[in-house]
Design an enzyme around this catalytic site. Structure first.
Site, PDB file in Angstrom:
ATOM      1  N   ASP A  69     110.445  21.659  58.139  1.00  0.00           N
ATOM      2  CA  ASP A  69     110.243  20.592  57.154  1.00  0.00           C
ATOM      3  C   ASP A  69     109.560  19.429  57.871  1.00  0.00           C
ATOM      4  O   ASP A  69     110.044  18.977  58.918  1.00  0.00           O
ATOM      5  CB  ASP A  69     111.630  20.153  56.625  1.00  0.00           C
ATOM      6  CG  ASP A  69     111.551  19.178  55.472  1.00  0.00           C
ATOM      7  OD1 ASP A  69     110.533  18.478  55.336  1.00  0.00           O
ATOM      8  OD2 ASP A  69     112.542  19.121  54.706  1.00  0.00           O
ATOM      9  N   TYR A 162     102.441   9.093  44.274  1.00  0.00           N
ATOM     10  CA  TYR A 162     101.557  10.016  44.999  1.00  0.00           C
ATOM     11  C   TYR A 162     100.316   9.255  45.480  1.00  0.00           C
ATOM     12  O   TYR A 162      99.911   9.364  46.642  1.00  0.00           O
ATOM     13  CB  TYR A 162     101.177  11.158  44.051  1.00  0.00           C
ATOM     14  CG  TYR A 162     100.289  12.225  44.635  1.00  0.00           C
ATOM     15  CD1 TYR A 162     100.804  13.230  45.447  1.00  0.00           C
ATOM     16  CD2 TYR A 162      98.919  12.253  44.342  1.00  0.00           C
ATOM     17  CE1 TYR A 162      99.985  14.235  45.953  1.00  0.00           C
ATOM     18  CE2 TYR A 162      98.098  13.243  44.847  1.00  0.00           C
ATOM     19  CZ  TYR A 162      98.636  14.237  45.648  1.00  0.00           C
ATOM     20  OH  TYR A 162      97.817  15.223  46.149  1.00  0.00           O
ATOM     21  N   THR A 197      95.697  25.405  43.004  1.00  0.00           N
ATOM     22  CA  THR A 197      96.872  25.778  43.812  1.00  0.00           C
ATOM     23  C   THR A 197      98.115  25.607  42.942  1.00  0.00           C
ATOM     24  O   THR A 197      98.027  25.034  41.850  1.00  0.00           O
ATOM     25  CB  THR A 197      97.023  24.855  45.052  1.00  0.00           C
ATOM     26  OG1 THR A 197      97.384  23.545  44.594  1.00  0.00           O
ATOM     27  CG2 THR A 197      95.776  24.775  45.904  1.00  0.00           C
TER      28      THR A 197
HETATM   29  N1  LIG Z   1      95.623  20.812  44.656  1.00  0.00           N
HETATM   30  C1  LIG Z   1      94.929  19.690  44.516  1.00  0.00           C
HETATM   31  O1  LIG Z   1      94.204  19.501  43.515  1.00  0.00           O
HETATM   32  C2  LIG Z   1      94.962  18.625  45.559  1.00  0.00           C
HETATM   33  C3  LIG Z   1      94.070  17.567  45.443  1.00  0.00           C
HETATM   34  C4  LIG Z   1      94.083  16.582  46.420  1.00  0.00           C
HETATM   35  C5  LIG Z   1      94.932  16.669  47.497  1.00  0.00           C
HETATM   36  N2  LIG Z   1      95.811  17.713  47.586  1.00  0.00           N
HETATM   37  C6  LIG Z   1      96.664  17.765  48.754  1.00  0.00           C
HETATM   38  O2  LIG Z   1      96.397  18.957  49.463  1.00  0.00           O
HETATM   39  C7  LIG Z   1      97.538  19.340  50.226  1.00  0.00           C
HETATM   40  C8  LIG Z   1      97.865  20.794  49.986  1.00  0.00           C
HETATM   41  O3  LIG Z   1      98.284  20.954  48.638  1.00  0.00           O
HETATM   42  P1  LIG Z   1      98.038  22.281  47.795  1.00  0.00           P
HETATM   43  O4  LIG Z   1      97.168  21.905  46.674  1.00  0.00           O
HETATM   44  O5  LIG Z   1      97.649  23.395  48.684  1.00  0.00           O
HETATM   45  O6  LIG Z   1      99.512  22.455  47.212  1.00  0.00           O
HETATM   46  P2  LIG Z   1     100.589  23.634  47.401  1.00  0.00           P
HETATM   47  O7  LIG Z   1     101.789  23.161  46.666  1.00  0.00           O
HETATM   48  O8  LIG Z   1      99.972  24.928  47.045  1.00  0.00           O
HETATM   49  O9  LIG Z   1     100.852  23.665  48.965  1.00  0.00           O
HETATM   50  C9  LIG Z   1     101.576  22.695  49.641  1.00  0.00           C
HETATM   51  C10 LIG Z   1     102.371  23.378  50.727  1.00  0.00           C
HETATM   52  O10 LIG Z   1     103.086  22.358  51.445  1.00  0.00           O
HETATM   53  C11 LIG Z   1     104.405  22.832  51.659  1.00  0.00           C
HETATM   54  N3  LIG Z   1     105.317  21.705  51.828  1.00  0.00           N
HETATM   55  C12 LIG Z   1     105.733  20.832  50.877  1.00  0.00           C
HETATM   56  N4  LIG Z   1     106.636  19.992  51.378  1.00  0.00           N
HETATM   57  C13 LIG Z   1     106.809  20.337  52.677  1.00  0.00           C
HETATM   58  C14 LIG Z   1     107.635  19.839  53.722  1.00  0.00           C
HETATM   59  N5  LIG Z   1     108.466  18.811  53.519  1.00  0.00           N
HETATM   60  N6  LIG Z   1     107.545  20.419  54.932  1.00  0.00           N
HETATM   61  C15 LIG Z   1     106.716  21.464  55.153  1.00  0.00           C
HETATM   62  N7  LIG Z   1     105.932  21.990  54.192  1.00  0.00           N
HETATM   63  C16 LIG Z   1     105.971  21.432  52.976  1.00  0.00           C
HETATM   64  C17 LIG Z   1     104.727  23.651  50.428  1.00  0.00           C
HETATM   65  O11 LIG Z   1     105.831  24.519  50.658  1.00  0.00           O
HETATM   66  C18 LIG Z   1     103.418  24.349  50.169  1.00  0.00           C
HETATM   67  O12 LIG Z   1     103.326  25.586  50.845  1.00  0.00           O
HETATM   68  C19 LIG Z   1      98.658  18.376  49.801  1.00  0.00           C
HETATM   69  O13 LIG Z   1      98.784  17.341  50.747  1.00  0.00           O
HETATM   70  C20 LIG Z   1      98.137  17.822  48.493  1.00  0.00           C
HETATM   71  O14 LIG Z   1      98.709  16.565  48.208  1.00  0.00           O
HETATM   72  C21 LIG Z   1      95.850  18.698  46.641  1.00  0.00           C
END
Ligand SMILES: NC(=O)c1ccc[n+]([C@@H]2O[C@H](COP(=O)([O-])OP(=O)(O)OC[C@H]3O[C@@H](n4cnc5c(N)ncnc54)[C@H](O)[C@@H]3O)[C@@H](O)[C@H]2O)c1
Length: 272
Positions: A69, A162, A197
């Site tokens: 974590d 966020y 995602t």
């Molecule tokens: N999907 C989008 O449109 C988008 C847009 C902008 C930014 N983001 C950012 O991109 C990054 C990846 O997101 P994603 O879209 O792949 O989402 P996702 O939910 O598919 O993946 C996020 C991953 O982070 C892990 N995670 C969450 N909390 C955690 C913790 N405390 N410790 C360890 N692991 C943890 C989750 O288990 C998951 O596997 C994030 O920082 C998100 O904020 C996503």
């Protein structure tokens, strides 16, 4: 060697596998479980992280996959020490783990606020806190990619906590870039918009949009349209792999002159 947080699913998995394809051994970490009851889309599992590990190995590189974590500094320091013992040195960090929830700022619970800030902002700082001593010690410079968001530059209504966490990452990125420049370490943030995602599942979003339809204005379609897109009003999502293109560029020597930069990965959306 590269360390990727949030590597079980989504963008983190894509980055881990792509960095391996480019020649890096990978420390892939993820919580692999529920973060908080306030995060309502499906959580990653141990099987998901194992799938990432298989992908890294299929690319011909070695992997240390562990359930950690990013809110737990001691566990992060432990996995970094184990990774350095196994692979020798740490060159790349992709601080990608993050969570999202939806509510108006004055209506959300303390747990909803705290979870997003603790994971996205403080978790990224803890990751940096664990990784940097090993990167500096190796003496080979390095590249740190901080995963912020389009909402780290502009705001979207309905997820102010966020947005605050992702704006905070800009300050973190830029201050760190100043501090670690003397070690040849670069720090840049990326700002994706709408990537396909689990996080962008429509349930959480559709609930707040049903209650406050005007919030839709901050979720505009992207100006640059992929060639196969037929409906210009559709909010087309990007694929995680498209973000990996930018992450690997920032990780590699092709971006050697960049540090303290905010790189939009948004098909032009931030220009509205
Ligand atoms: N999907 C989008 O449109 C988008 C847009 C902008 C930014 N983001 C950012 O991109 C990054 C990846 O997101 P994603 O879209 O792949 O989402 P996702 O939910 O598919 O993946 C996020 C991953 O982070 C892990 N995670 C969450 N909390 C955690 C913790 N405390 N410790 C360890 N692991 C943890 C989750 O288990 C998951 O596997 C994030 O920082 C998100 O904020 C996503």
């Amino acid at each position: 060697m590269a360390l990727v947080t949030g590597a079980a699913l989504g963008q983190g998995r894509a980055h881990a596998i792509r960095l391996a394809a480019e020649g890096a051994d990978v420390i892939a970490i993820d919580l692999c479980g529920a973060v908080s009851p306030t995060i309502t889309y499906p959580a990653a599992s141990s099987d998901d992280l194992a799938e990432t590990a298989r992908g890294v190995k299929a690319s011909g590189r070695d992997v240390l996959a562990r359930e950690v974590d990013v809110r737990d500094l001691a566990a992060l320091q432990h996995v970094v020490a184990d990774g350095v013992a196994q692979f020798g040195r740490l060159d790349i960090l992709v601080a990608n783990a993050g969570v999202l929830s939806w509510n108006r700022l004055w209506e959300m619970s303390e747990e909803q606020w705290d979870t997003v800030i603790e994971v996205n902002l403080s978790g990224t700082w803890r990751t940096i806190r664990a990784v940097l001593p090993a990167m500096i010690e190796a003496g080979n410079g390095g590249s740190i990619v901080i995963v912020s968001s389009a909402t780290g530059i502009e705001a979207t209504a309905g997820n102010g906590h966020y947005s605050a966490s992702k704006h905070g990452l800009v300050g973190l990125t830029n201050a760190l870039a100043l501090e670690v420049g003397e070690y040849g370490i670069r720090v840049n943030s990326i700002h994706p918009y709408a990537v396909e995602t689990p996080m962008t599942g429509l349930e959480g979003m559709s609930d707040i949009l049903a209650r406050h339809p005007s919030y839709l204005h901050s979720l505009s379609p992207m100006p640059l349209q992929p060639r196969n897109m037929t409906d210009p009003m559709r909010l087309a999502f990007m694929a995680p792999d498209e973000v990996s293109d930018v992450v690997t560029w920032l990780a590699g020597d092709g971006s050697a002159t960049l540090s303290g930069s905010q790189i939009a990965v948004d098909r032009g959306q931030l220009k509205y």
